[in-house]
Design a protein around this motif. Structure first.
Motif, short mmCIF file in Angstrom:
data_model
loop_
_atom_site.label_atom_id
_atom_site.label_comp_id
_atom_site.label_asym_id
_atom_site.label_seq_id
_atom_site.Cartn_x
_atom_site.Cartn_y
_atom_site.Cartn_z
N VAL A 139 -8.09 9.54 6.43
CA VAL A 139 -6.95 9.25 5.29
C VAL A 139 -5.81 8.91 6.01
N PHE A 140 -5.60 9.83 7.09
CA PHE A 140 -4.12 9.69 7.82
C PHE A 140 -3.92 8.33 8.68
N LEU A 141 -5.18 7.85 9.16
CA LEU A 141 -5.05 6.68 10.00
C LEU A 141 -5.47 5.49 9.40
N TRP A 142 -5.71 5.58 8.08
CA TRP A 142 -6.14 4.22 7.39
C TRP A 142 -5.02 3.32 7.30
N GLN A 143 -5.19 1.94 7.65
CA GLN A 143 -4.59 0.65 7.41
C GLN A 143 -4.88 -0.14 6.40
N ALA A 144 -3.89 -0.62 5.55
CA ALA A 144 -4.41 -1.73 4.66
C ALA A 144 -4.93 -2.82 5.43
N PRO A 145 -5.72 -3.69 5.01
CA PRO A 145 -6.28 -4.82 5.54
C PRO A 145 -4.93 -5.73 5.75
N LEU A 146 -4.94 -6.59 6.93
CA LEU A 146 -3.87 -7.64 7.23
C LEU A 146 -4.48 -8.87 7.48
N PRO A 147 -3.63 -10.07 7.08
CA PRO A 147 -4.15 -11.55 7.42
C PRO A 147 -4.63 -11.54 8.86
N PRO A 148 -5.67 -12.58 9.18
CA PRO A 148 -6.24 -12.85 10.32
C PRO A 148 -4.90 -13.50 11.17
N GLU A 149 -5.01 -13.61 12.37
CA GLU A 149 -3.97 -14.36 13.19
C GLU A 149 -4.26 -15.75 12.89
N GLY A 150 -2.89 -16.45 12.61
CA GLY A 150 -2.65 -17.61 11.98
C GLY A 150 -2.98 -17.92 10.61
N GLN A 151 -2.98 -16.87 9.86
CA GLN A 151 -3.02 -17.10 8.38
C GLN A 151 -2.07 -15.96 7.93
N PHE A 152 -1.78 -16.40 6.60
CA PHE A 152 -0.69 -15.45 5.75
C PHE A 152 -1.10 -15.31 4.44
N GLU A 153 -0.45 -14.36 3.75
CA GLU A 153 -1.08 -13.93 2.51
C GLU A 153 0.48 -13.94 1.36
N LEU A 154 0.78 -14.35 0.35
CA LEU A 154 1.76 -14.03 -0.69
C LEU A 154 1.26 -13.24 -1.92
#
Length: 830
Positions: free
Chosen positions: A559-574
């Motif tokens: 629970v303390f180490l959880w990271q929200a998913p991030l975009p892959p390298e070379g990609q972006f999210e709006l």
């Protein structure tokens, strides 16, 4: 109740499972995106009652069948109530129409710099002289000053009169269905109104050309609310500074709106927010003190003791006085839950029932949920539910099935916020009281550790200094500040003493909150991981051997180490946040983040930064590299101060003038066409304004920073409030840079923007439109929408979609928060 205690087929585990089935059935119904026909729910309720009747006559003794019957009953009864409630929903055809409404003010009006708000119980309504049906309870805003309508100003509004609870008014109102912002991990305003029984919001039409609102007289229908309003006004008038007065008003009459926003930030950082309003702790403390006094007085009379035992009289009297106190404090939902707890446990004890604590625990929860099914969706309910269970299970005396101490602890600990510490059982002796106060320090760490994973699941933040803060805040608030504030109603001079006590409290809490490690924020984990963490936290505090306790660590640490998913390298999210009438778009790459605009300011005490963006960034555990403020308009920079305060490392890129107040907080670098940078394989470029544009005098919209974001294969264009003149120049100067997959609709869909030539140059597949539902500017214009439709551009807007998410590695889809988390109480925009 006594018969139920000895009901043969509902003993022990069977009773526990049946009550759990009732809760599960209710929880399942709350997951429905749309209600079925009311007859379906009625049929299932009838079926469940038949099965339970068979069990009552001992024709059926099957535990599994009883659990199923309870589950069906919970599901059907909740659906039936919801269906009945929706029968009074506002007719969409009445939205935006001028209605003449007569009604009675039911509660204390809330005043701010924009005017005031109050709740109105409708008696009659008319449209063009013809009677119509509207929801029976509406929230009304009466605004002062200049009020824009469409693109023009309607003129000076009449300053709101003094409005008192219980008054009958006739006024012209414009109504709309309850509609709030819908963001990931955000506050559900529509659910809150649903629980309050409110099915419409409105504002008073009080311009120069509107009929004047008429006060028709005082009805005296809400005398408690009128007294509360009088007391609150006296507190605010007598006590200085205003900061202290607001807190005392919250403790005496339950007016949480009187507390300054900055103080709420301190209370949350130190984990004592549950003490700063009329919570279960205060109500139970009041009930316990009242029971002690009543028991002492009762024992002075032999005749009374022969008629009814003093312990029983003290218990019943304490509960009744607690209910009276809760009514004076506003009878809020948390207070209601606490009173139900008190009444349920008192009824069990007075009936002579002797139930083990698991059944008592589950019964009290089931009673609360039966009266208010939507409590299952409130964080306070779950914090209380889990905390009480932990205290029961970890108590050395909990194994004694007939433990009066356990019953008393249950009542005192079940409250709206994280229960802290425990009080003596109702009707107990002074020795019990002393022992209970001492137990605060022994058990505070149990609550802190056990609730930490649940707090992170619900809020994404847990106070590290909470254990220390509560150690002095609980006794100080409950034994010093609150009694002084309450007795100040009879002796107003005590309010000044209470203000001094509040000052000492705030000084200590502010000192603790100033530590950089005062609170821990992590990404909000998914439900399954949060549940596992709660089980791990409970395992650590259970009275087991330490090798067994340490088995909870593998469940707790993720629970303390959880990271929200991030975009892959070379990609972006709006992520276009739902902030109402304004812009705020979060752009994330693999290791960087940018926020484009910060939404509007709603009032002096409320803005999109505090209400939407700061919680969103905390929930995603996002660290901003850059904040881009396209231009100075309030619907783009209103939340910037809150965001910058939370993100001290973020650089500011903007077209705001050097004299702008935000320049003091964070010096801004001018956005100028030609600026470029690259993050994680994603290219960012400013394409407007040019440097010489800053020397021209014109509308702030013309200086909007236009940002182009590209992964190479896919592109997004964020354009602020540029208008057709700037669109034409972009076509002339940078036509090769305009083509994009996604366009942030210029100026929220204003008729001054989105020219045909600009849309042809950009040629987006999707257009994201951030605008408020039935906003007063008339955005988006019908002609603008038609231009998008003619070019087969798919438009997603905030009112229909809520927060909108687009990902460059999944370019054919725009995810809508309102659609993915739709429930039947959420507004469906026509």
């Amino acid at each position: 109740m006594h018969g139920l205690a000895h009901f043969p087929s509902l003993r022990g585990q069977t009773l526990f499972l049946a009550l759990a089935g009732l809760l599960a059935g209710t929880a399942l119904q709350l997951q429905q995106s749309a209600l079925w026909h009311w007859g379906v729910y009625a049929l299932f309720v009838a079926l469940a009652l038949i099965l339970l009747a068979q069990a009552a006559t001992k024709k059926i003794a099957n535990t599994a069948l009883l659990v199923v019957a309870a589950l069906v009953l919970g599901w059907g009864a909740t659906g039936l109530r919801a269906s009945a409630f929706l029968q009074h929903a506002l007719d969409p055809a009445l939205e935006g129409r001028d209605l003449v409404v007569t009604g009675v003010v039911t509660d204390m009006p809330q005043r701010n710099e924009a005017g005031l708000r109050f709740r109105l119980r409708v008696e009659s309504a008319a449209l063009d002289g013809q009677p119509i049906a509207v929801p029976p309870r509406i929230d009304v805003g009466w605004y002062a000053g200049v009020y824009p309508t469409g693109t023009e100003l309607a003129g000076l509004q009449r300053v709101p009169d003094v409005v008192q609870a219980g008054e009958r008014w006739r006024m012209t109102l414009r109504l709309k269905a309850p509609h709030g912002s819908r963001n990931p991990h955000g506050f559900d305003y529509e659910l809150w109104l649903w629980e309050q029984g409110v099915q419409a919001t409105a504002y008073v039409r009080a311009g120069a050309n509107d009929p004047a609102p008429q006060r028709l007289g005082q009805t005296w229908r809400h005398p408690v609310s009128l007294v509360r309003q009088t007391v609150r006004d006296q507190i605010l008038a007598q006590i200085t500074p205003r900061q202290y007065a607001g807190l005392i008003a919250a403790l005496v009459v339950g007016d949480q709106n009187a507390i300054d926003r900055v103080d709420w930030d301190v209370f949350r950082a130190t984990g004592v927010a549950h003490l700063m309003s009329i919570s279960g702790v205060h109500i139970t403390m009041f009930a316990w003190a009242a029971a002690l006094v009543l028991g002492w007085l009762w024992r002075r009379s032999g005749r009374l003791c022969r008629w009814w035992p003093a312990s029983s009289a003290a218990l019943a009297g304490g509960v009744l006085l607690a209910i009276a106190y809760s009514a004076f404090a506003g009878w809020g939902v948390p207070a209601q839950r606490t009173c139900v707890m008190l009444a349920t446990i008192a009824a069990l004890r007075l009936s002579g029932a002797r139930w083990p604590w698991p059944q008592v625990w589950m019964l009290a929860c089931a009673v609360v949920v039966a009266l208010d099914p939507w409590a299952l969706l409130q964080p306070g309910f779950w914090l209380s539910f889990v905390a009480v269970g932990v205290l029961f299970a970890t108590d050395s005396g909990a194994g004694r099935a007939h433990s009066t101490r356990a019953g008393g602890r249950f009542v005192s600990e079940f409250s709206a916020g994280p229960p802290q510490g425990k009080l003596a059982p109702l009707g107990g002796s002074a020795a019990h009281a002393v022992a209970s106060v001492g137990a605060i320090f022994r058990e505070q760490w149990v609550i802190t550790l056990a609730l930490a994973p649940l707090t992170l699941l619900l809020f994404g933040q847990v106070s590290i200094v909470g254990l220390l803060a509560n150690a002095f805040a609980i006794p100080w608030v409950t034994l010093v500040v609150t009694p002084l504030a309450l007795f100040g109603v009879l002796v107003p001079g005590l309010w000044d003493v209470a203000a001094g006590a509040v000052g000492l409290l705030l000084a200590g809490l502010q000192w603790l909150a100033a530590f950089p490690w005062a609170a821990l924020s992590v990404a909000m984990p998914p439900l399954w991981l949060g549940v596992a963490g709660v089980l791990g936290g409970m395992a650590l505090v259970f009275p087991w051997s330490w090798p067994m306790r340490l088995l909870g660590l593998p469940l707790l640490l993720p629970v303390f180490l959880w990271q929200a998913p991030l975009p892959p390298e070379g990609q972006f999210e709006l992520l276009a946040a739902d902030v109402g009438q304004g812009n705020a778009v979060l752009v994330r790459t693999a290791h960087h983040a940018l926020l484009y605009d910060a939404g509007p300011r709603y009032s002096l005490e409320s803005d999109a930064g505090h209400r939407v963006l700061v919680p969103l960034l905390q929930a995603l555990h996002t660290r901003l590299d850059t904040l881009v403020l396209s231009h100075r308009d309030a619907d783009h920079v209103g939340g910037a101060q809150a965001v910058l305060a939370m993100q001290p490392q973020a650089t500011l890129l903007s077209s705001i003038e050097p004299e702008h107040p935000l320049q003091v907080l964070r010096p801004a670098q001018r956005c100028v066409a030609g600026q470029q940078w690259r993050w994680d394989g994603v290219d960012f470029a400013v394409v407007h304004p040019r440097a010489e544009d800053y020397d021209r005098q014109g509308k702030p919209n013309a200086l909007s920073c236009v940002l182009r974001i590209s992964s190479g294969a896919h592109t997004a264009l964020l354009v602020g409030d540029i208008e057709q003149a700037q669109e034409a120049r972009l076509i002339a100067d940078s036509a090769d840079l305009l083509h994009s997959d996604v366009l942030l609709v210029p100026h929220h869909g204003s008729k001054t923007s989105s020219s045909a030539a600009f849309l042809d140059a950009v040629a987006p597949q999707f257009a994201l439109m951030q605008s408020g539902y039935r906003n007063r500017f008339g955005h988006p214009a019908a002609s603008v929408l038609q231009r998008y439709q003619e070019r087969s551009i798919v438009v997603h807007d905030s009112p229909h979609c809520g927060a909108m998410r687009w990902q460059s590695w999944n370019p054919q889809n725009v995810a809508c928060t309102r659609e993915s988390s739709q429930r039947y109480w959420h507004h469906r925009v026509p």
